[in-house]
Design an enzyme around this catalytic site. Sequence first.
Site, PDB file in Angstrom:
ATOM      1  N   GLY A  13     -18.959 -31.967 -56.195  1.00  0.00           N
ATOM      2  CA  GLY A  13     -20.162 -31.399 -56.812  1.00  0.00           C
ATOM      3  C   GLY A  13     -21.055 -32.478 -57.396  1.00  0.00           C
ATOM      4  N   LEU A  34     -15.688 -27.535 -67.149  1.00  0.00           N
ATOM      5  CA  LEU A  34     -15.185 -28.831 -67.630  1.00  0.00           C
ATOM      6  C   LEU A  34     -13.677 -28.768 -67.854  1.00  0.00           C
ATOM      7  CD1 LEU A  34     -18.145 -29.815 -70.025  1.00  0.00           C
ATOM      8  CD2 LEU A  34     -17.744 -30.577 -67.675  1.00  0.00           C
ATOM      9  N   THR A  35     -12.963 -28.416 -66.808  1.00  0.00           N
ATOM     10  CA  THR A  35     -11.499 -28.472 -66.814  1.00  0.00           C
ATOM     11  C   THR A  35     -11.098 -29.943 -66.777  1.00  0.00           C
ATOM     12  OG1 THR A  35     -11.313 -28.571 -64.415  1.00  0.00           O
ATOM     13  CG2 THR A  35     -11.422 -26.351 -65.404  1.00  0.00           C
ATOM     14  N   THR A 121     -12.866 -24.864 -47.457  1.00  0.00           N
ATOM     15  CA  THR A 121     -11.981 -25.942 -47.012  1.00  0.00           C
ATOM     16  C   THR A 121     -11.355 -25.649 -45.648  1.00  0.00           C
ATOM     17  OG1 THR A 121      -9.839 -26.959 -47.544  1.00  0.00           O
ATOM     18  CG2 THR A 121     -10.216 -24.781 -48.441  1.00  0.00           C
ATOM     19  N   ASP A 122     -10.969 -26.716 -44.959  1.00  0.00           N
ATOM     20  CA  ASP A 122     -10.247 -26.536 -43.683  1.00  0.00           C
ATOM     21  C   ASP A 122      -8.872 -25.895 -43.896  1.00  0.00           C
ATOM     22  OD1 ASP A 122      -8.953 -28.726 -44.877  1.00  0.00           O
ATOM     23  OD2 ASP A 122      -9.255 -30.092 -43.180  1.00  0.00           O
ATOM     24  N   GLU A 123      -8.374 -25.927 -45.156  1.00  0.00           N
ATOM     25  CA  GLU A 123      -7.025 -25.391 -45.405  1.00  0.00           C
ATOM     26  C   GLU A 123      -6.942 -23.882 -45.188  1.00  0.00           C
ATOM     27  OE1 GLU A 123      -4.778 -26.828 -48.654  1.00  0.00           O
ATOM     28  OE2 GLU A 123      -5.608 -28.841 -48.521  1.00  0.00           O
ATOM     29  N   TYR A 145      -3.338 -22.225 -53.215  1.00  0.00           N
ATOM     30  CA  TYR A 145      -4.722 -22.739 -53.238  1.00  0.00           C
ATOM     31  C   TYR A 145      -5.490 -22.247 -52.019  1.00  0.00           C
ATOM     32  CZ  TYR A 145      -8.508 -25.965 -52.057  1.00  0.00           C
ATOM     33  OH  TYR A 145      -9.722 -26.485 -51.663  1.00  0.00           O
ATOM     34  N   LYS A 149      -8.771 -19.629 -51.535  1.00  0.00           N
ATOM     35  CA  LYS A 149     -10.007 -20.069 -50.888  1.00  0.00           C
ATOM     36  C   LYS A 149     -10.332 -19.150 -49.694  1.00  0.00           C
ATOM     37  CE  LYS A 149     -12.204 -23.230 -51.771  1.00  0.00           C
ATOM     38  NZ  LYS A 149     -13.344 -23.375 -52.742  1.00  0.00           N
ATOM     39  N   LYS A 184      -5.238 -36.728 -56.377  1.00  0.00           N
ATOM     40  CA  LYS A 184      -5.339 -36.600 -54.921  1.00  0.00           C
ATOM     41  C   LYS A 184      -4.881 -37.907 -54.263  1.00  0.00           C
ATOM     42  CE  LYS A 184      -7.206 -32.518 -55.556  1.00  0.00           C
ATOM     43  NZ  LYS A 184      -8.474 -32.372 -56.187  1.00  0.00           N
ATOM     44  N   LEU A 185      -4.466 -37.813 -53.001  1.00  0.00           N
ATOM     45  CA  LEU A 185      -3.768 -38.933 -52.358  1.00  0.00           C
ATOM     46  C   LEU A 185      -4.467 -40.295 -52.523  1.00  0.00           C
ATOM     47  CD1 LEU A 185      -1.330 -39.760 -50.410  1.00  0.00           C
ATOM     48  CD2 LEU A 185      -3.064 -39.741 -48.628  1.00  0.00           C
ATOM     49  N   VAL A 201       5.075 -41.147 -51.394  1.00  0.00           N
ATOM     50  CA  VAL A 201       4.693 -40.504 -50.128  1.00  0.00           C
ATOM     51  C   VAL A 201       5.599 -39.293 -49.902  1.00  0.00           C
ATOM     52  CG1 VAL A 201       4.668 -40.841 -47.627  1.00  0.00           C
ATOM     53  CG2 VAL A 201       3.840 -42.657 -49.140  1.00  0.00           C
ATOM     54  N   PRO A 269       6.503 -28.314 -50.824  1.00  0.00           N
ATOM     55  CA  PRO A 269       6.923 -27.057 -50.192  1.00  0.00           C
ATOM     56  C   PRO A 269       5.794 -26.478 -49.332  1.00  0.00           C
ATOM     57  CG  PRO A 269       7.342 -27.009 -52.570  1.00  0.00           C
ATOM     58  CD  PRO A 269       6.534 -28.252 -52.292  1.00  0.00           C
TER      59      PRO A 269
END
Length: 334
Positions: A13, A34-35, A121-123, A145, A149, A184-185, A201, A269
């Site tokens: 954003g 504002l989390t 998202t693609d998820e 998640y 979405k 995030k990764l 990993v 998982p």
Amino acid sequence: MRLLVCGGAGFIGSNFVRARIEGHGDEVVVLDKLTYAGRRENLQDVAEAPGFRLLHGAIEDREAVARALGDAEAIVNFAAETHVDRSITEPDAFVQTNWLGTHVLLEAARERGMRYVHISTDEVYGSIDDGSFTESSPLAPSSPYAATKAGADLLVSSYVHTYDLPASICRGSNNYGPYQYPEKLIPLMVLSALHGEPLPVYGDGLQVRNWLYVTDFASAIGHVLDHGVRGEVYNVGGPDECPNLEVVERIVELTGADPALIEHIRDRPGHDRRYSLSSEKVRGLGWEPQVRLQQGIEQTVAWYRDSPWWWEPIRSGEYRQYYERHYGRALSAD
Ligand code: NAD
Ligand code: DAU
């Protein structure tokens, strides 16, 4: 254009808001809860722009939304709980924000007949072994998640079909770049590598993600806002796919970290093996990604290396507790 950008203090954003103010002269109001993931600092360089305001409030709060809307011409909704691992242990906030919050925004847009661009998202498509998802691929979300979405996307589509709402959906692949919270990764690995900490990993690390530099996603969303067909879904995939382990190895090389820091820990998982999107449709609007993965990782490593002002307060706050909760036992058990 006058825009209400929900969730505009987060990673994607804030990059979008910056691009619209600096590149298009838009007047932007941000509504953000504002989390832990939303930060005023992400927008400090546009804070003085004409018409810019950052309002603290939740998208599931009808009154806050009504106040924030003012004379906006369009809503762009980024607001969400976004981390898959957190959705596995604490899914409540995901249902509340991602699903119920989207419903409140849709009602506000319907009352006013407003343009609404929903960031997804693609998820929502789940995992794919070969080939790439198109916009007509079935939805098969794996994590809480992704399910919230997908539920939100279906609500948006129902408002298009039932009320003729001028809405569009952008489904992005994995984003990376400046201002991404280090759960995030890529930012997790960059900051850990810079600090000589373990690089955790999941499983064999051969899961594949379709990496999209954040300014490319921001520009694709802009193309959809300005030229997208009402009612349509647009996939936005990055130019490169790469297994996680290789991403981590590239970061190790760029930071000069010790490769022995890489630790394989228990898998997530329900972990999706591979994501891949066909972006043909959004390319038809004139969009093209500008940043390939190697260049994007180099830019990202440089930004984190040069921005301790941004990550020092994060690493000493909520993030530290999250890190201990999520990784502590897994890393020490190895
Ligand atoms: P982020 O976690 O960095 O930011 C989310 C923002 O939403 C934060 O500013 C947070 O404070 C705000 N927010 C959370 N709950 C809210 C609520 N109830 N009301 C108002 N604001 C609230 O997330 P991000 O990575 O920037 O993702 C933004 C959007 O893009 C999300 O909808 C996400 O699903 C989607 N997306 C993310 C990626 C990715 O790789 N990060 C890829 C594709 C799509
Ligand atoms: O694909 C788009 C999605 O990308 C967005 O919708 C989500 O909001 C965003 O969080 C992201 O989801 P992922 O689960 O793909 O991203 P994450 O950065 O959490 O993980 C990327 C890959 O790296 C995934 O296969 C899990 C793996 N991973 C992640 C972490 C945090 C690890 O191996 N170790 C880790 O410590």
